[in-house]
Design an enzyme around this catalytic site. Structure first.
Site, mmCIF file in Angstrom:
data_model
loop_
_atom_site.group_PDB
_atom_site.id
_atom_site.type_symbol
_atom_site.label_atom_id
_atom_site.label_comp_id
_atom_site.label_asym_id
_atom_site.label_seq_id
_atom_site.Cartn_x
_atom_site.Cartn_y
_atom_site.Cartn_z
ATOM 1 C CG ASP A 70 -0.383 -0.407 2.494
ATOM 2 O OD1 ASP A 70 0.856 -0.425 2.592
ATOM 3 O OD2 ASP A 70 -1.132 -0.715 3.434
ATOM 4 C CG ASN A 138 -9.534 0.162 10.762
ATOM 5 O OD1 ASN A 138 -8.607 -0.619 10.565
ATOM 6 N ND2 ASN A 138 -9.828 1.145 9.935
ATOM 7 C CG HIS A 140 -6.413 -1.289 8.097
ATOM 8 N ND1 HIS A 140 -6.264 0.087 8.122
ATOM 9 C CD2 HIS A 140 -5.257 -1.776 8.623
ATOM 10 C CE1 HIS A 140 -5.078 0.398 8.616
ATOM 11 N NE2 HIS A 140 -4.458 -0.712 8.935
ATOM 12 C CD GLU A 145 -8.750 2.254 6.451
ATOM 13 O OE1 GLU A 145 -8.434 1.285 7.155
ATOM 14 O OE2 GLU A 145 -8.562 3.424 6.798
HETATM 15 C C1 F6R Z 1 1.136 -1.068 6.370
HETATM 16 C C2 F6R Z 1 -0.220 -1.568 6.344
HETATM 17 C C3 F6R Z 1 -1.133 -1.499 7.520
HETATM 18 C C4 F6R Z 1 -0.478 -1.966 8.816
HETATM 19 C C5 F6R Z 1 -1.467 -1.935 9.985
HETATM 20 C C6 F6R Z 1 -0.784 -2.276 11.295
HETATM 21 O O1 F6R Z 1 1.773 -1.237 5.095
HETATM 22 O O2 F6R Z 1 -0.661 -2.015 5.333
HETATM 23 O O3 F6R Z 1 -2.270 -2.289 7.246
HETATM 24 O O4 F6R Z 1 0.013 -3.266 8.642
HETATM 25 O O5 F6R Z 1 -2.030 -0.662 10.082
HETATM 26 O O6 F6R Z 1 0.208 -1.335 11.561
HETATM 27 P P1 F6R Z 1 1.196 -1.470 12.804
HETATM 28 O O7 F6R Z 1 2.003 -2.703 12.564
HETATM 29 O O8 F6R Z 1 2.024 -0.231 12.757
HETATM 30 O O9 F6R Z 1 0.343 -1.586 14.027
#
Ligand code: F6R
Length: 247
Positions: A70, A138, A140, A145
């Site tokens: 992403d 959330n 995702h 999302e």
């Molecule tokens: C990052 C991504 C997000 C994170 C998620 C968890 O490339 O795609 O989906 O993996 O928000 O983030 P952390 O590991 O920082 O809690």
């Protein structure tokens, strides 16, 4: 295939080890594996562990292809805060992956057409062998999302307030967090041969339980992991699984 395999580990160090074991096993079985690479805090120890194993000759990443999961929209390409920059520093550079072995998401032009072409190219090159993912508070996966349907393609998305708030820690203040992004869709992700989800910390307790034990549906995109054809491994530390820090 079947239920996700849940591996509970005591702490972040053990999560890095257990996660690296899954990635190393994929690469041992398929040296030219196509691997989707999440950024975020949770997989950073895993990537360091992989790099250490590579330096010791235990893992050979010379033939893998790394696929961007992403990216924010609207940043200059040389902005340090791009997720690609983070991916380069934490994964590509330490594992010496470059050139055609890096697959990037489209960020400009006709985005719907470019994202559809990205999905077709993914399929044409044999799909995803392993997707390394983190879990948003959330629910995702990538920037899929809630609500996201399980067949959602790669596309441009608007980030939810919850994600913007959660990511403000990387940006200084909420107003500076970009509100648009591109993400590999749930559809292509769930078609991967294997998925590794890493989850750490008590703040993820409610959502990891909801994803693995609650109703399956678009309101918790990660719940669709239970309906994917992939071999899914969830490595989750004690704090996330039990909702409390170890005593
Ligand atoms: C990052 C991504 C997000 C994170 C998620 C968890 O490339 O795609 O989906 O993996 O928000 O983030 P952390 O590991 O920082 O809690």
């Amino acid at each position: 295939m079947g239920d996700p395999r849940i591996v509970t580990v005591p702490d972040a160090a053990a999560l890095a080890e257990a996660g690296a074991d899954v990635v190393a096993a994929t690469i041992a079985a398929a040296p030219a594996a196509s691997v989707v690479v999440a950024t975020g805090t949770t997989p950073m120890g895993l990537y360091e562990e992989l790099a250490a194993r590579r330096r010791s000759g235990l893992v050979d990443t010379d033939a893998i292809t790394a696929i961007q999961l992403d990216e924010y929209l609207g940043l200059a390409p040389d902005d340090r805060r791009t997720l690609f920059g983070w991916m380069r520093r934490s994964f590509l550079h330490p594992l010496a992956i470059e050139g055609p072995r890096v697959l990037r998401l489209p960020l400009d032009g006709d985005l719907p057409a470019a994202c559809a072409a990205f999905d077709r190219a993914l399929e044409a090159r044999g799909g995803i062998d392993l997707a390394i993912l983190g879990l948003g508070t959330n629910g995702h996966l990538g920037f899929n999302e809630p609500p996201t349907e399980r067949w959602a393609p790669t596309r441009a998305v608007t980030l939810t307030d919850a994600t913007i708030r959660a990511n403000a820690r990387y940006w200084g203040k909420i107003a500076d967090v970009p509100s648009r992004a591109v993400t590999i869709g749930l559809g292509p992700l769930l078609s991967a041969r294997a998925i590794l989800l890493v989850v750490s910390g008590a703040a993820k307790h409610a959502i990891v339980r909801a994803a693995l034990e609650g109703p399956v549906g678009p309101e918790v995109p990660a719940s669709f992991l239970r309906e994917s054809g992939a071999e899914v491994t969830v490595v989750v530390d004690h704090a996330a699984w039990e909702g409390e820090e170890p005593t």
